[in-house]
Design a protein around this motif. Sequence first.
Motif, PDB file in Angstrom:
ATOM      1  N   ILE A  53       0.891  -1.165   0.000  1.00  0.00           N
ATOM      2  CA  ILE A  53       0.000   0.000   0.000  1.00  0.00           C
ATOM      3  C   ILE A  53       0.923   1.207   0.000  1.00  0.00           C
ATOM      4  CG2 ILE A  53      -1.753   1.291   1.268  1.00  0.00           C
ATOM      5  CD1 ILE A  53      -2.728  -1.334   2.444  1.00  0.00           C
ATOM      6  N   LEU A  54       0.801   2.010  -1.031  1.00  0.00           N
ATOM      7  CA  LEU A  54       1.810   3.044  -1.254  1.00  0.00           C
ATOM      8  C   LEU A  54       1.201   4.439  -1.346  1.00  0.00           C
ATOM      9  CD1 LEU A  54       4.791   3.724  -2.055  1.00  0.00           C
ATOM     10  CD2 LEU A  54       4.167   3.174  -4.407  1.00  0.00           C
ATOM     11  N   ASP A  55       1.634   5.296  -0.453  1.00  0.00           N
ATOM     12  CA  ASP A  55       1.259   6.708  -0.485  1.00  0.00           C
ATOM     13  C   ASP A  55       2.129   7.380  -1.559  1.00  0.00           C
ATOM     14  OD1 ASP A  55       0.304   9.229   0.272  1.00  0.00           O
ATOM     15  OD2 ASP A  55       1.854   9.475   1.794  1.00  0.00           O
ATOM     16  N   LEU A  56       1.593   8.371  -2.242  1.00  0.00           N
ATOM     17  CA  LEU A  56       2.409   9.027  -3.281  1.00  0.00           C
ATOM     18  C   LEU A  56       3.234  10.183  -2.731  1.00  0.00           C
ATOM     19  CD1 LEU A  56       0.167   9.114  -6.484  1.00  0.00           C
ATOM     20  CD2 LEU A  56       1.934   7.473  -5.835  1.00  0.00           C
ATOM     21  N   VAL A  78       0.288  -3.586  -6.067  1.00  0.00           N
ATOM     22  CA  VAL A  78       0.490  -2.291  -5.411  1.00  0.00           C
ATOM     23  C   VAL A  78      -0.827  -1.515  -5.443  1.00  0.00           C
ATOM     24  CG1 VAL A  78       1.739  -0.093  -5.461  1.00  0.00           C
ATOM     25  CG2 VAL A  78       2.924  -2.199  -6.113  1.00  0.00           C
ATOM     26  N   ILE A  79      -1.279  -1.106  -4.279  1.00  0.00           N
ATOM     27  CA  ILE A  79      -2.458  -0.233  -4.199  1.00  0.00           C
ATOM     28  C   ILE A  79      -1.961   1.156  -3.833  1.00  0.00           C
ATOM     29  CG2 ILE A  79      -4.615   0.274  -3.000  1.00  0.00           C
ATOM     30  CD1 ILE A  79      -4.984  -2.694  -2.530  1.00  0.00           C
ATOM     31  N   ILE A  80      -2.233   2.108  -4.688  1.00  0.00           N
ATOM     32  CA  ILE A  80      -1.827   3.487  -4.436  1.00  0.00           C
ATOM     33  C   ILE A  80      -2.846   4.135  -3.510  1.00  0.00           C
ATOM     34  CG2 ILE A  80      -1.479   5.752  -5.511  1.00  0.00           C
ATOM     35  CD1 ILE A  80       0.717   3.796  -6.249  1.00  0.00           C
ATOM     36  N   LEU A  81      -2.329   4.799  -2.505  1.00  0.00           N
ATOM     37  CA  LEU A  81      -3.185   5.486  -1.545  1.00  0.00           C
ATOM     38  C   LEU A  81      -2.729   6.922  -1.534  1.00  0.00           C
ATOM     39  CD1 LEU A  81      -5.248   5.045   0.786  1.00  0.00           C
ATOM     40  CD2 LEU A  81      -3.287   4.774   2.281  1.00  0.00           C
ATOM     41  N   SER A  82      -3.604   7.830  -1.924  1.00  0.00           N
ATOM     42  CA  SER A  82      -3.134   9.197  -1.997  1.00  0.00           C
ATOM     43  C   SER A  82      -4.245  10.199  -1.851  1.00  0.00           C
ATOM     44  CB  SER A  82      -2.430   9.412  -3.333  1.00  0.00           C
ATOM     45  OG  SER A  82      -2.105  10.773  -3.466  1.00  0.00           O
ATOM     46  N   ALA A  83      -3.883  11.354  -1.352  1.00  0.00           N
ATOM     47  CA  ALA A  83      -4.840  12.433  -1.222  1.00  0.00           C
ATOM     48  C   ALA A  83      -5.104  13.076  -2.572  1.00  0.00           C
ATOM     49  CB  ALA A  83      -4.312  13.478  -0.255  1.00  0.00           C
ATOM     50  N   ARG A  84      -4.206  12.825  -3.509  1.00  0.00           N
ATOM     51  CA  ARG A  84      -4.372  13.454  -4.812  1.00  0.00           C
ATOM     52  C   ARG A  84      -5.550  12.807  -5.531  1.00  0.00           C
ATOM     53  NH1 ARG A  84       1.980  12.985  -6.614  1.00  0.00           N
ATOM     54  NH2 ARG A  84       2.780  13.371  -4.531  1.00  0.00           N
ATOM     55  N   GLY A  97       1.673   0.359 -13.694  1.00  0.00           N
ATOM     56  CA  GLY A  97       1.565  -0.993 -13.144  1.00  0.00           C
ATOM     57  C   GLY A  97       0.942  -1.095 -11.762  1.00  0.00           C
ATOM     58  N   ALA A  98       0.445   0.023 -11.209  1.00  0.00           N
ATOM     59  CA  ALA A  98      -0.288  -0.089  -9.940  1.00  0.00           C
ATOM     60  C   ALA A  98      -1.541  -0.924 -10.193  1.00  0.00           C
ATOM     61  CB  ALA A  98      -0.676   1.291  -9.421  1.00  0.00           C
ATOM     62  N   ASN A  99      -1.954  -1.725  -9.209  1.00  0.00           N
ATOM     63  CA  ASN A  99      -3.127  -2.571  -9.401  1.00  0.00           C
ATOM     64  C   ASN A  99      -4.406  -1.823  -9.110  1.00  0.00           C
ATOM     65  OD1 ASN A  99      -0.740  -4.232  -8.767  1.00  0.00           O
ATOM     66  ND2 ASN A  99      -2.179  -5.862  -9.282  1.00  0.00           N
TER      67      ASN A  99
END
Length: 233
Positions: A53-56, A78-84, A97-99
């Motif tokens: 789980i990846l913050d940007l 990879v799950i992107i976690l972001s405020a954007r 390639g993020a899932n």
Amino acid sequence: MNNKYKILIVEDEENIRTLLCALVEANGYQAIEADTCEQGRLMFTSYVPDLVILDLGLPDDDGIKLLKEVRKESLTPVIILSARSDEHEKVMALDLGANDYVTKPFGSAELVARIRSAIRNTRHVLDDCPDGTFTTGELSIDYGARRIFLKGEEIKLTQTEYNIVALLSEHCGKTLTYSSIIKAVWGTPDYGSTKKLQVNMANIRKKLGLQPGQNSYIVNELGVGYRMNGPQD
Ligand code: CA
């Protein structure tokens, strides 16, 4: 020894990181924490997690950079976690390639569902024979015969429509961007490609009896792409 799936959480905001750790551990996963890109890189190499789980927005570097490095060497979801909430960011992360992509603030139940789906579908994609069949809910696909069935009844699709549905099913649980679908189905994108995709998708949804906005089988992530929901636990 435990045989729990390991989830690496790369997030610099302590409150959110603590919440995420508690959430994944409550759901039977082992949490590994990192608060910078650099630490995430180290943890990824030493723990070989089953999901990231990846913050940007990280203090030392952009999370996108870590995503690229992970993708260079593995298929780890990879799950992107972001405020954007910027669509451009989502599209870029997915194309790299993020899932999946979850925007803060996120619902716990939704995030857990996305985690399950990403882990399960990665295993599914790796284990599955491409000539086999795919089933999610009442929808099934016979890849060998290129036929699709809903509740046991065949749904007559055009070749293009079939190609789109098959593509989404092969990546079920993952949002495919409009341009990646267009590239896979038609080859080089042209001026009218997005329109062609929308028209085909409208026909597919009609044939599958899906109502606009209905949350089943094929989901439109507005402005980003489409995702097929995988089988539920
Ligand atoms: Ca951050």
